[in-house]
Design a protein around this motif. Structure first.
Motif, PDB file in Angstrom:
ATOM      1  N   LEU A  94       0.837  -1.199   0.000  1.00 21.37           N
ATOM      2  CA  LEU A  94       0.000   0.000   0.000  1.00 21.37           C
ATOM      3  C   LEU A  94       0.873   1.249   0.000  1.00 21.37           C
ATOM      4  CD1 LEU A  94      -2.875   1.212   0.263  1.00 21.37           C
ATOM      5  CD2 LEU A  94      -2.501   1.179   2.745  1.00 21.37           C
ATOM      6  N   LEU A  95       0.625   2.115  -0.984  1.00 22.03           N
ATOM      7  CA  LEU A  95       1.343   3.390  -1.063  1.00 22.03           C
ATOM      8  C   LEU A  95       0.512   4.525  -0.473  1.00 22.03           C
ATOM      9  CD1 LEU A  95       3.020   3.675  -4.596  1.00 22.03           C
ATOM     10  CD2 LEU A  95       4.162   3.658  -2.374  1.00 22.03           C
ATOM     11  N   MET A  96      -0.708   4.646  -0.970  1.00 21.97           N
ATOM     12  CA  MET A  96      -1.550   5.764  -0.534  1.00 21.97           C
ATOM     13  C   MET A  96      -3.011   5.371  -0.661  1.00 21.97           C
ATOM     14  SD  MET A  96       0.354   9.025  -2.241  1.00 21.97           S
ATOM     15  CE  MET A  96      -0.443  10.125  -1.076  1.00 21.97           C
ATOM     16  N   TYR A  97      -3.838   5.996   0.161  1.00 23.15           N
ATOM     17  CA  TYR A  97      -5.271   5.833  -0.029  1.00 23.15           C
ATOM     18  C   TYR A  97      -5.970   7.140   0.326  1.00 23.15           C
ATOM     19  CZ  TYR A  97      -5.560   4.888   5.019  1.00 23.15           C
ATOM     20  OH  TYR A  97      -5.463   4.957   6.383  1.00 23.15           O
ATOM     21  N   THR A  98      -7.077   7.374  -0.328  1.00 17.52           N
ATOM     22  CA  THR A  98      -7.796   8.629  -0.139  1.00 17.52           C
ATOM     23  C   THR A  98      -9.282   8.392  -0.292  1.00 17.52           C
ATOM     24  OG1 THR A  98      -7.977  10.912  -0.892  1.00 17.52           O
ATOM     25  CG2 THR A  98      -7.535   9.261  -2.571  1.00 17.52           C
ATOM     26  N   TYR A  99     -10.046   9.243   0.377  1.00 17.00           N
ATOM     27  CA  TYR A  99     -11.491   9.072   0.401  1.00 17.00           C
ATOM     28  C   TYR A  99     -12.238  10.164  -0.358  1.00 17.00           C
ATOM     29  CZ  TYR A  99     -10.165   6.008   4.209  1.00 17.00           C
ATOM     30  OH  TYR A  99      -9.578   5.041   4.949  1.00 17.00           O
ATOM     31  N   SER A 100     -11.537  11.144  -0.839  1.00 22.35           N
ATOM     32  CA  SER A 100     -12.262  12.271  -1.407  1.00 22.35           C
ATOM     33  C   SER A 100     -11.555  12.791  -2.639  1.00 22.35           C
ATOM     34  CB  SER A 100     -12.364  13.383  -0.367  1.00 22.35           C
ATOM     35  OG  SER A 100     -11.074  13.765   0.053  1.00 22.35           O
ATOM     36  N   SER A 101     -12.229  13.632  -3.344  1.00 26.91           N
ATOM     37  CA  SER A 101     -11.593  14.310  -4.465  1.00 26.91           C
ATOM     38  C   SER A 101     -10.515  15.248  -3.952  1.00 26.91           C
ATOM     39  CB  SER A 101     -12.634  15.121  -5.250  1.00 26.91           C
ATOM     40  OG  SER A 101     -13.371  14.302  -6.100  1.00 26.91           O
ATOM     41  N   GLY A 102      -9.536  15.486  -4.799  1.00 28.23           N
ATOM     42  CA  GLY A 102      -8.454  16.373  -4.419  1.00 28.23           C
ATOM     43  C   GLY A 102      -7.139  15.618  -4.347  1.00 28.23           C
TER      44      GLY A 102
END
Lengths: 113, 112
Positions: free
Chosen positions: B46-54
């Protein structure tokens, strides 16, 4: 750091053998997964477990079964190995809660001859 | 049509270049997005995770999500030969831990 350990890096088995792939995670995660990864097909979910003794079929469960007797251990069983089950098998875990990312083991490369 | 599409590459760039890796997805209901790096004969990391735009930044890596165009990007600044790997994008739903859809991966090579 989450550690997901798969017991074997490489396995060679014969057609018709019963094969056990073992996976252990050390972060007390509720969710555990088995995927297979094939060139051009990406990762495909075989089975998912959200608790001890609980399991759900994934996208390609045929020819496989699973066992989760303890929270930290999730086993994948090939009842009668076939050559089309030659693949990279990846175990993963994740904590409960919305949007939890998966943490993978290093994989078991299984060859069925 | 696959739910998450990713150009398989291979993509080869010189060391120090900015790398842009991209995915598109078809299901507007996806709620979170991940990038994994996979070295040869290893499991995805896992490198990165995000929940929203941007944008979300972590060191030399920036993950970008544009939900209006259903586009996911990973930017790598000051690329290094050690960044040579296959990069997988993935999308998921809050309601289902097992419903995570992976792209097929982009193979990246950084030339010294």
């Amino acid at each position: 750091d989450v550690k997901v350990t798969q017991s074997s890096r490489y396995l060679v088995k014969r057609t018709g053998e019963k094969v056990f792939l073992e996976c252990v995670q050390d972060m007390d995660h509720e969710n555990m997964f088995w995927y297979r990864q094939d060139p051009g097909l990406g990762l495909r979910l075989i089975y998912f477990s959200y608790d001890v003794k609980m399991k759900e079929k994934g996208d390609i469960p045929e020819g496989y079964s699973v066992s989760r007797e303890k929270k930290e251990r999730f086993s994948l069983i090939l009842e009668s190995a076939s050559t089309n089950q030659t693949s990279m098998y990846l175990c993963a875990s994740s904590p409960p809660g919305q949007g939890s990312p998966l943490h993978f083991g290093n994989g078991t490369r299984l060859t069925v001859t | 049509q696959k739910e998450v599409e990713q150009d398989p590459g291979p993509l080869s760039v010189p060391e120090g270049a900015i790398v842009s890796l991209n995915c598109t997805y078809s299901n507007s209901a996806f709620q979170y997005f991940m990038w994994y790096r996979q070295y040869s004969r290893k499991g995805p990391e896992l490198l990165m995770y995000t929940y929203s735009s941007g944008n979300k930044e972590d060191g030399r890596f920036t993950a970008q999500v544009d939900k209006s165009s259903k586009y996911i990007s990973l930017f790598i600044r000051d690329s290094q030969p050690s960044d040579s790997a296959t990069y997988l994008c993935a999308s998921g739903f809050y309601s289902s831990a097992s419903k995570i859809i992976f792209g097929s991966g982009t193979r990246l090579s950084i030339r010294p």
